[in-house]
Motif scaffolding. Sequence first.
Motif, short mmCIF file in Angstrom:
data_model
loop_
_atom_site.label_atom_id
_atom_site.label_comp_id
_atom_site.label_asym_id
_atom_site.label_seq_id
_atom_site.Cartn_x
_atom_site.Cartn_y
_atom_site.Cartn_z
N PRO A 162 0.81 -1.23 0.00
CA PRO A 162 0.00 0.00 0.00
C PRO A 162 0.84 1.27 0.00
CG PRO A 162 -0.16 -1.14 2.11
CD PRO A 162 0.52 -2.07 1.16
N LEU A 163 2.02 1.24 0.62
CA LEU A 163 2.89 2.41 0.58
C LEU A 163 3.38 2.66 -0.84
CD1 LEU A 163 4.96 1.88 3.86
CD2 LEU A 163 3.40 3.79 3.38
N GLY A 164 3.74 1.59 -1.54
CA GLY A 164 4.16 1.73 -2.93
C GLY A 164 3.03 2.24 -3.81
N GLN A 165 1.83 1.72 -3.59
CA GLN A 165 0.68 2.19 -4.36
C GLN A 165 0.40 3.66 -4.11
OE1 GLN A 165 -2.28 -0.86 -3.26
NE2 GLN A 165 -2.32 -1.47 -5.41
N ALA A 166 0.75 4.14 -2.93
CA ALA A 166 0.54 5.56 -2.59
C ALA A 166 1.67 6.44 -3.13
CB ALA A 166 0.41 5.73 -1.09
N GLY A 167 2.66 5.83 -3.79
CA GLY A 167 3.71 6.60 -4.42
C GLY A 167 4.99 6.74 -3.62
N HIS A 168 5.06 6.10 -2.46
CA HIS A 168 6.28 6.18 -1.66
C HIS A 168 7.36 5.26 -2.23
CE1 HIS A 168 4.40 8.47 1.61
NE2 HIS A 168 3.34 7.68 1.46
N LYS A 169 8.60 5.68 -2.15
CA LYS A 169 9.72 4.80 -2.44
C LYS A 169 10.02 4.00 -1.16
CE LYS A 169 11.94 7.54 -6.04
NZ LYS A 169 13.17 8.27 -6.46
N VAL A 170 10.03 2.67 -1.30
CA VAL A 170 10.16 1.79 -0.14
C VAL A 170 11.27 0.77 -0.38
CG1 VAL A 170 8.97 0.16 1.38
CG2 VAL A 170 7.67 2.00 0.27
N VAL A 171 12.20 0.68 0.56
CA VAL A 171 13.14 -0.43 0.59
C VAL A 171 12.55 -1.47 1.53
CG1 VAL A 171 15.45 -1.21 1.23
CG2 VAL A 171 15.14 1.01 0.12
N ALA A 172 12.21 -2.64 1.00
CA ALA A 172 11.48 -3.68 1.75
C ALA A 172 12.41 -4.87 1.98
CB ALA A 172 10.23 -4.10 0.99
N ALA A 173 12.81 -5.09 3.23
CA ALA A 173 13.81 -6.11 3.54
C ALA A 173 13.21 -7.25 4.35
CB ALA A 173 14.98 -5.49 4.30
N ASP A 174 13.62 -8.47 4.03
CA ASP A 174 13.22 -9.65 4.78
C ASP A 174 14.27 -10.74 4.56
OD1 ASP A 174 10.33 -10.52 6.14
OD2 ASP A 174 11.52 -12.23 5.48
N PHE A 175 14.41 -11.64 5.55
CA PHE A 175 15.42 -12.69 5.37
C PHE A 175 14.90 -13.88 4.59
CE2 PHE A 175 14.81 -15.19 9.67
CZ PHE A 175 13.47 -15.29 9.42
N SER A 176 13.59 -13.91 4.30
CA SER A 176 12.98 -15.04 3.60
C SER A 176 12.82 -14.75 2.12
CB SER A 176 11.62 -15.36 4.22
OG SER A 176 10.88 -16.24 3.39
N ALA A 177 13.52 -15.50 1.29
CA ALA A 177 13.37 -15.34 -0.16
C ALA A 177 11.96 -15.70 -0.60
CB ALA A 177 14.40 -16.22 -0.88
N GLY A 178 11.34 -16.66 0.08
CA GLY A 178 9.99 -17.06 -0.27
C GLY A 178 8.99 -15.94 -0.04
N MET A 179 9.07 -15.28 1.09
CA MET A 179 8.16 -14.17 1.38
C MET A 179 8.38 -13.02 0.41
SD MET A 179 6.44 -15.39 3.95
CE MET A 179 5.74 -14.30 5.17
N LEU A 180 9.63 -12.71 0.12
CA LEU A 180 9.93 -11.66 -0.85
C LEU A 180 9.39 -12.03 -2.23
CD1 LEU A 180 13.58 -10.70 0.17
CD2 LEU A 180 11.51 -9.36 0.57
N GLY A 181 9.45 -13.32 -2.56
CA GLY A 181 8.94 -13.76 -3.86
C GLY A 181 7.46 -13.50 -4.01
#
Length: 302
Positions: A84-103
Amino acid sequence: MPENNMPESFVPLLSTHDWNEEWKQLQKARRQADDAAHWDERSKTFGISDAPNAYVRKFLELARIEPGETVFDMGCGTGALSLPLGQAGHKVVAADFSAGMLGVMEEQLKHRSITTVFPKQMSWEDDWASHGVRPGMVDVCVASRSIATADMKDSLLRLTDVARRRVCVTLATGSSPRTDERVLAAIGLQSVLGRDYLYAFNILANEGLMPEVSYIESTRSDSFDTADEAYQELARMVQDATGAFVAESLRRAALERLRDWLGENLVQNERAGEVDAKGRAAKRLRLRVPRSVTWAFVSWDK
């Protein structure tokens, strides 16, 4: 004798106690934190609804992220906040240790044509600088229900370092998606849960920061195919919650009482077969009273 019968010296433990050291000991006594492989496997069951849920809406309302501000979302999971932050136009660095969740999140980014969210596979313990996460990199840092680290102080100060203006996190007040104090009390176990947000608040206050606390209420509609499945799931919850806090004999006795409690509290699920926002079909049985989870929203300005 000192005047007014007061002791000769007084040490206020609230400001001198090492809350982070106690947090470290608490984490050692709890169940071992899940690793990336666990969340990679869980990601296969995750989907994302088109609209943010009530928890996400309240988090973003309390976060007060201003138009055009940049965001770092640590422990982003499948992107509940980042999307939702991206949809609102914000630039977001989104970090997680799980490749599956990021996928899962990356699939949604493509599906929704969001180009301002940048996934990054990274853990709380990694060298953030080597991943390009630098001091003062963004306006606001967020961490939603993701601080289960061994060193609370390190995690909070890392976020503070990366943010230019504001940091917002949510932590358990007692019950969480994995634990339910109501059930533990009903089967004869006194609460063994740390109030995670109080550790965060005290650590931040002792660092000279000025944290504010609000609360986000949410409910969980657990459902089960059989009574045995319900018992197995809640038994795992009991094992996880009690950790090294409860003697094995007391834990076994509590698990015996759990079967009786479920006999009184499992009912037919009138919504069996309905599909939820994550694409999961409701099962045949449910708890008589839905589980309630209260999250503490802790924020501080720099």
